[in-house]
Design a protein around this motif. Structure first.
Motif, PDB file in Angstrom:
ATOM      1  N   GLU A  37     -12.090  -4.940  10.208  1.00  0.00           N
ATOM      2  CA  GLU A  37     -11.386  -4.210   9.169  1.00  0.00           C
ATOM      3  C   GLU A  37      -9.933  -4.672   9.163  1.00  0.00           C
ATOM      4  O   GLU A  37      -9.241  -4.602  10.182  1.00  0.00           O
ATOM      5  CB  GLU A  37     -11.459  -2.714   9.463  1.00  0.00           C
ATOM      6  N   LYS A  38      -9.493  -5.167   8.001  1.00  0.00           N
ATOM      7  CA  LYS A  38      -8.117  -5.635   7.900  1.00  0.00           C
ATOM      8  C   LYS A  38      -7.156  -4.471   8.115  1.00  0.00           C
ATOM      9  O   LYS A  38      -7.485  -3.332   7.788  1.00  0.00           O
ATOM     10  CB  LYS A  38      -7.875  -6.238   6.515  1.00  0.00           C
ATOM     11  N   PRO A  39      -5.981  -4.751   8.686  1.00  0.00           N
ATOM     12  CA  PRO A  39      -5.005  -3.672   8.908  1.00  0.00           C
ATOM     13  C   PRO A  39      -4.654  -2.910   7.628  1.00  0.00           C
ATOM     14  O   PRO A  39      -4.475  -1.696   7.660  1.00  0.00           O
ATOM     15  CB  PRO A  39      -3.788  -4.400   9.475  1.00  0.00           C
ATOM     16  N   SER A  40      -4.570  -3.618   6.500  1.00  0.00           N
ATOM     17  CA  SER A  40      -4.242  -2.931   5.247  1.00  0.00           C
ATOM     18  C   SER A  40      -5.371  -1.993   4.843  1.00  0.00           C
ATOM     19  O   SER A  40      -5.133  -0.875   4.363  1.00  0.00           O
ATOM     20  CB  SER A  40      -3.986  -3.948   4.129  1.00  0.00           C
ATOM     21  N   GLU A  41      -6.626  -2.419   5.038  1.00  0.00           N
ATOM     22  CA  GLU A  41      -7.775  -1.563   4.724  1.00  0.00           C
ATOM     23  C   GLU A  41      -7.805  -0.345   5.650  1.00  0.00           C
ATOM     24  O   GLU A  41      -8.144   0.750   5.225  1.00  0.00           O
ATOM     25  CB  GLU A  41      -9.083  -2.342   4.858  1.00  0.00           C
ATOM     26  N   LYS A  42      -7.429  -0.571   6.908  1.00  0.00           N
ATOM     27  CA  LYS A  42      -7.411   0.520   7.874  1.00  0.00           C
ATOM     28  C   LYS A  42      -6.375   1.570   7.479  1.00  0.00           C
ATOM     29  O   LYS A  42      -6.640   2.775   7.534  1.00  0.00           O
ATOM     30  CB  LYS A  42      -7.093  -0.029   9.271  1.00  0.00           C
ATOM     31  N   ARG A  43      -5.185   1.112   7.057  1.00  0.00           N
ATOM     32  CA  ARG A  43      -4.141   2.041   6.613  1.00  0.00           C
ATOM     33  C   ARG A  43      -4.611   2.856   5.414  1.00  0.00           C
ATOM     34  O   ARG A  43      -4.416   4.074   5.361  1.00  0.00           O
ATOM     35  CB  ARG A  43      -2.867   1.283   6.248  1.00  0.00           C
ATOM     36  N   VAL A  44      -5.244   2.194   4.450  1.00  0.00           N
ATOM     37  CA  VAL A  44      -5.732   2.878   3.247  1.00  0.00           C
ATOM     38  C   VAL A  44      -6.782   3.919   3.630  1.00  0.00           C
ATOM     39  O   VAL A  44      -6.751   5.063   3.151  1.00  0.00           O
ATOM     40  CB  VAL A  44      -6.315   1.861   2.235  1.00  0.00           C
ATOM     41  N   ARG A  45      -7.709   3.551   4.515  1.00  0.00           N
ATOM     42  CA  ARG A  45      -8.774   4.465   4.925  1.00  0.00           C
ATOM     43  C   ARG A  45      -8.206   5.672   5.670  1.00  0.00           C
ATOM     44  O   ARG A  45      -8.565   6.818   5.385  1.00  0.00           O
ATOM     45  CB  ARG A  45      -9.790   3.735   5.820  1.00  0.00           C
ATOM     46  N   GLU A  46      -7.284   5.409   6.614  1.00  0.00           N
ATOM     47  CA  GLU A  46      -6.704   6.505   7.382  1.00  0.00           C
ATOM     48  C   GLU A  46      -5.874   7.429   6.497  1.00  0.00           C
ATOM     49  O   GLU A  46      -5.878   8.643   6.687  1.00  0.00           O
ATOM     50  CB  GLU A  46      -5.864   5.956   8.534  1.00  0.00           C
ATOM     51  N   LYS A  47      -5.170   6.870   5.515  1.00  0.00           N
ATOM     52  CA  LYS A  47      -4.394   7.682   4.581  1.00  0.00           C
ATOM     53  C   LYS A  47      -5.328   8.579   3.762  1.00  0.00           C
ATOM     54  O   LYS A  47      -5.069   9.773   3.582  1.00  0.00           O
ATOM     55  CB  LYS A  47      -3.584   6.769   3.654  1.00  0.00           C
TER      56      LYS A  47
END
Length: 85
Positions: A37-47
């Motif tokens: 999971e790309k870091p940007s995707e991880k940020r979006v998911r966690e948000k």
């Protein structure tokens, strides 16, 4: 995690184990770790998860305070009586 098998009923024990794992979020974790999971995707998911949690908390508090109506109670099912164990 531990589940007791009673009366050699492995199916029932497996059902209980799966339910415990579901509550703990193990299946969700396995799915997330299945691929990168790309870091940007991880940020979006966690948000998105944080927003969902905040909305749920606000909704529950509004129900408690009487600002909005709570969920409708489910109708009771009258089926065959359960057998004693």
């Amino acid at each position: 995690m531990q589940v007791l098998v009673r009366d050699n009923n492995v199916d029932q024990a497996l059902k209980v184990l799966k339910k415990k794992m579901q509550r703990e979020g193990i299946f969700r974790e396995l799915k997330l770790r299945g691929s990168y999971e790309k870091p940007s995707e991880k940020r979006v998911r966690e948000k998105a998860e944080a927003v969902r949690r905040a909305r749920k908390l606000a909704r529950k508090q509004a129900i408690r305070e009487g600002l909005i109506a709570g969920p409708k109670p489910k109708p009771k099912k009258f089926g065959a009586p359960r057998r004693p164990v």
